[in-house]
Design a protein around this motif. Structure first.
Motif, PDB file in Angstrom:
ATOM      1  N   ASN A  98       0.813  -1.216   0.000  1.00  8.36           N
ATOM      2  CA  ASN A  98       0.000   0.000   0.000  1.00  8.36           C
ATOM      3  C   ASN A  98       0.846   1.266   0.000  1.00  8.36           C
ATOM      4  N   PHE A  99       2.125   1.131  -0.367  1.00 10.35           N
ATOM      5  CA  PHE A  99       3.041   2.259  -0.292  1.00 10.35           C
ATOM      6  C   PHE A  99       3.654   2.543  -1.657  1.00 10.35           C
ATOM      7  N   LEU A 100       4.289   3.718  -1.770  1.00 14.87           N
ATOM      8  CA  LEU A 100       5.152   4.020  -2.896  1.00 14.87           C
ATOM      9  C   LEU A 100       6.588   3.866  -2.425  1.00 14.87           C
ATOM     10  N   PHE A 101       7.371   3.074  -3.173  1.00 13.58           N
ATOM     11  CA  PHE A 101       8.739   2.762  -2.757  1.00 13.58           C
ATOM     12  C   PHE A 101       9.715   3.227  -3.832  1.00 13.58           C
ATOM     13  N   PRO A 102      10.838   3.873  -3.450  1.00 12.56           N
ATOM     14  CA  PRO A 102      11.838   4.306  -4.437  1.00 12.56           C
ATOM     15  C   PRO A 102      12.740   3.141  -4.837  1.00 12.56           C
ATOM     16  N   PHE A 103      12.629   2.694  -6.071  1.00 18.13           N
ATOM     17  CA  PHE A 103      13.417   1.556  -6.525  1.00 18.13           C
ATOM     18  C   PHE A 103      14.834   1.937  -6.948  1.00 18.13           C
ATOM     19  N   THR A 104      15.143   3.219  -6.997  1.00 21.71           N
ATOM     20  CA  THR A 104      16.492   3.668  -7.334  1.00 21.71           C
ATOM     21  C   THR A 104      16.920   4.757  -6.372  1.00 21.71           C
ATOM     22  N   SER A 105      18.155   4.663  -5.888  1.00 21.65           N
ATOM     23  CA  SER A 105      18.737   5.697  -5.031  1.00 21.65           C
ATOM     24  C   SER A 105      20.121   6.035  -5.569  1.00 21.65           C
ATOM     25  N   LEU A 106      20.396   7.319  -5.701  1.00 26.55           N
ATOM     26  CA  LEU A 106      21.709   7.789  -6.136  1.00 26.55           C
ATOM     27  C   LEU A 106      22.291   8.663  -5.032  1.00 26.55           C
ATOM     28  N   ILE A 107      23.434   8.263  -4.510  1.00 28.55           N
ATOM     29  CA  ILE A 107      24.068   8.969  -3.404  1.00 28.55           C
ATOM     30  C   ILE A 107      25.349   9.617  -3.907  1.00 28.55           C
ATOM     31  N   THR A 108      25.488  10.915  -3.673  1.00 28.16           N
ATOM     32  CA  THR A 108      26.684  11.666  -4.066  1.00 28.16           C
ATOM     33  C   THR A 108      27.288  12.287  -2.820  1.00 28.16           C
ATOM     34  N   LEU A 109      28.535  11.990  -2.550  1.00 24.16           N
ATOM     35  CA  LEU A 109      29.230  12.510  -1.380  1.00 24.16           C
ATOM     36  C   LEU A 109      30.401  13.362  -1.822  1.00 24.16           C
ATOM     37  N   ASP A 110      30.376  14.656  -1.473  1.00 17.49           N
ATOM     38  CA  ASP A 110      31.496  15.569  -1.709  1.00 17.49           C
ATOM     39  C   ASP A 110      32.073  15.950  -0.359  1.00 17.49           C
ATOM     40  N   TYR A 111      33.370  15.744  -0.183  1.00 17.53           N
ATOM     41  CA  TYR A 111      33.953  15.977   1.132  1.00 17.53           C
ATOM     42  C   TYR A 111      35.410  16.397   1.021  1.00 17.53           C
ATOM     43  N   GLN A 112      35.873  17.052   2.069  1.00 20.15           N
ATOM     44  CA  GLN A 112      37.267  17.464   2.158  1.00 20.15           C
ATOM     45  C   GLN A 112      38.022  16.437   2.981  1.00 20.15           C
ATOM     46  N   SER A 113      39.118  15.946   2.428  1.00 13.88           N
ATOM     47  CA  SER A 113      39.918  14.953   3.122  1.00 13.88           C
ATOM     48  C   SER A 113      40.647  15.582   4.306  1.00 13.88           C
ATOM     49  N   LYS A 114      40.623  14.905   5.448  1.00 12.85           N
ATOM     50  CA  LYS A 114      41.381  15.362   6.602  1.00 12.85           C
ATOM     51  C   LYS A 114      42.876  15.109   6.424  1.00 12.85           C
ATOM     52  N   THR A 115      43.212  14.255   5.471  1.00 15.14           N
ATOM     53  CA  THR A 115      44.606  13.898   5.257  1.00 15.14           C
ATOM     54  C   THR A 115      45.352  14.942   4.447  1.00 15.14           C
ATOM     55  N   ASP A 116      44.791  15.348   3.291  1.00 18.57           N
ATOM     56  CA  ASP A 116      45.508  16.279   2.419  1.00 18.57           C
ATOM     57  C   ASP A 116      44.763  17.584   2.163  1.00 18.57           C
ATOM     58  N   GLY A 117      43.564  17.733   2.740  1.00 19.43           N
ATOM     59  CA  GLY A 117      42.829  18.976   2.584  1.00 19.43           C
ATOM     60  C   GLY A 117      42.154  19.165   1.245  1.00 19.43           C
ATOM     61  N   GLN A 118      42.259  18.178   0.355  1.00 24.13           N
ATOM     62  CA  GLN A 118      41.654  18.282  -0.970  1.00 24.13           C
ATOM     63  C   GLN A 118      40.201  17.815  -0.932  1.00 24.13           C
ATOM     64  N   TYR A 119      39.469  18.175  -2.005  1.00 26.87           N
ATOM     65  CA  TYR A 119      38.058  17.812  -2.105  1.00 26.87           C
ATOM     66  C   TYR A 119      37.885  16.625  -3.050  1.00 26.87           C
ATOM     67  N   TYR A 120      37.070  15.674  -2.646  1.00 26.04           N
ATOM     68  CA  TYR A 120      36.854  14.460  -3.411  1.00 26.04           C
ATOM     69  C   TYR A 120      35.363  14.163  -3.503  1.00 26.04           C
ATOM     70  N   GLN A 121      35.048  13.233  -4.403  1.00 23.58           N
ATOM     71  CA  GLN A 121      33.656  12.833  -4.587  1.00 23.58           C
ATOM     72  C   GLN A 121      33.553  11.321  -4.703  1.00 23.58           C
ATOM     73  N   SER A 122      32.515  10.771  -4.094  1.00 26.61           N
ATOM     74  CA  SER A 122      32.184   9.352  -4.237  1.00 26.61           C
ATOM     75  C   SER A 122      30.738   9.251  -4.688  1.00 26.61           C
ATOM     76  N   LEU A 123      30.456   8.267  -5.531  1.00 24.88           N
ATOM     77  CA  LEU A 123      29.108   8.074  -6.067  1.00 24.88           C
ATOM     78  C   LEU A 123      28.662   6.638  -5.827  1.00 24.88           C
ATOM     79  N   LEU A 124      27.457   6.476  -5.367  1.00 21.86           N
ATOM     80  CA  LEU A 124      26.895   5.153  -5.130  1.00 21.86           C
ATOM     81  C   LEU A 124      25.482   5.111  -5.689  1.00 21.86           C
ATOM     82  N   ARG A 125      25.209   4.120  -6.531  1.00 24.67           N
ATOM     83  CA  ARG A 125      23.874   3.955  -7.111  1.00 24.67           C
ATOM     84  C   ARG A 125      23.323   2.593  -6.702  1.00 24.67           C
ATOM     85  N   VAL A 126      22.123   2.586  -6.136  1.00 25.78           N
ATOM     86  CA  VAL A 126      21.463   1.357  -5.723  1.00 25.78           C
ATOM     87  C   VAL A 126      20.157   1.243  -6.491  1.00 25.78           C
ATOM     88  N   GLN A 127      19.997   0.152  -7.221  1.00 31.52           N
ATOM     89  CA  GLN A 127      18.747  -0.073  -7.928  1.00 31.52           C
ATOM     90  C   GLN A 127      18.193  -1.434  -7.531  1.00 31.52           C
TER      91      GLN A 127
END
Length: 285
Positions: free
Chosen positions: A231-260
């Motif tokens: 009786n619900f609506l369910f999301p069959f796809t999720s896209l996760i985008t993470l942008d973060y600054q590394s504590k090690t070198d101070g640079q900015y990076y991105q990770s992407l995760l897609r779940v279907q």
């Protein structure tokens, strides 16, 4: 640790970003999306007569109007495809079996080349992940992770992200506002700002933005391909985008995760949650 452990569903992105293989970004670089053809899967088609939730006509006036149409269940069982991308990692279509006992256990198993390579068990107070290739395991607890990320990470939060419910409970003082095609609910938790973008007609959470204020580290979660599930609506796809600054070198990076999700069931019978740590496995530091 084996690259498939980077999956760890939402855990690998939320809780282990500093350990992921990185893709260097400038601060102003926009998030990238995984191409639509990265994951090949089918999903149920919603019936034409699927009922819609009432339209919110006066957002921000009445607290009850801001409630998201959330999913309720006893057990959830899913077969899914997961893809992960960064500069040095490219995991496409890893097969994942996911099982959830509401408010109690999240269990998953990852297979590659016909073999199970990782298995995880998340309870209300701990997270354990087995690396079956290297005979290792990792263990975390929520309080330690919460201190590390300046955010109250809990089992309830992870469960909500999986099924598309609000990640934080709504408080009476928090009101929704109209924002283009969405209703926007802003919340704060410690030093973190959470923005929930809610569909005006179906009252489903469509997009989530989590920003850690001092660093501006950002997690974006987009829910797509909603279909009828019981009786619900369910999301069959999720896209996760993470942008973060590394504590090690101070640079900015991105990770992407897609779940279907290929198949999702809400059931009353316990599907089982087999998980043991073999004595010969070594704990990962």
């Amino acid at each position: 640790m084996n690259k498939y452990l980077l999956f760890a569903l939402l855990v690998g992105v939320l809780l282990n970003s500093e350990g992921c293989r990185r893709r260097r970004l400038s601060r102003s670089a926009p998030p990238r999306s995984i191409p639509a053809d990265t994951v090949v899967a089918t999903r149920p088609t919603p019936p034409a007569d699927t009922a819609k939730a009432p339209v919110l006509t006066r957002p921000g006036i009445d607290e009850a109007r801001a409630i998201v149409a959330e999913i309720d269940f006893k057990y959830l069982v899913a077969k899914s495809k997961v893809s992960f991308k960064s500069k040095d990692q490219d995991i496409s279509n890893a097969n994942v079996n996911l099982r959830v006992r509401k408010d109690s256990v999240i269990w998953f198993a990852v297979t590659g080349l016909g073999l199970e390579v990782a298995r995880g068990m998340i309870t209300r107070d701990s997270i354990h992940i087995l690396d079956k290739i290297h005979k290792e395991y990792a263990a975390y607890d929520f309080p330690t992770l919460s201190r590390q990320f300046n955010f109250n990470l809990t089992f309830d939060l992870l469960q909500a992200l999986i099924v598309g419910n609000l990640p934080l409970p709504q408080k009476p003082a928090q009101k929704v506002k109209r924002d283009r095609d969405y209703l926007l609910l802003r919340q704060t938790e410690g030093k973190v700002l959470v923005e929930n973008y809610i569909g005006e007609e179906d009252r489903k959470l469509k997009k989530l933005m989590v920003v850690e204020q001092p660093t501006r580290n950002t997690l974006r979660l987009d829910y797509e391909n909603f279909a009828a599930l019981n009786n619900f609506l369910f999301p069959f796809t999720s896209l996760i985008t993470l942008d973060y600054q590394s504590k090690t070198d101070g640079q900015y990076y991105q990770s992407l995760l897609r779940v279907q999700h290929n198949k999702v069931e809400l059931v009353d019978k316990n599907p089982g949650f087999p998980f043991t740590i073999p004595a010969k496995y070594e704990r990962r530091p």
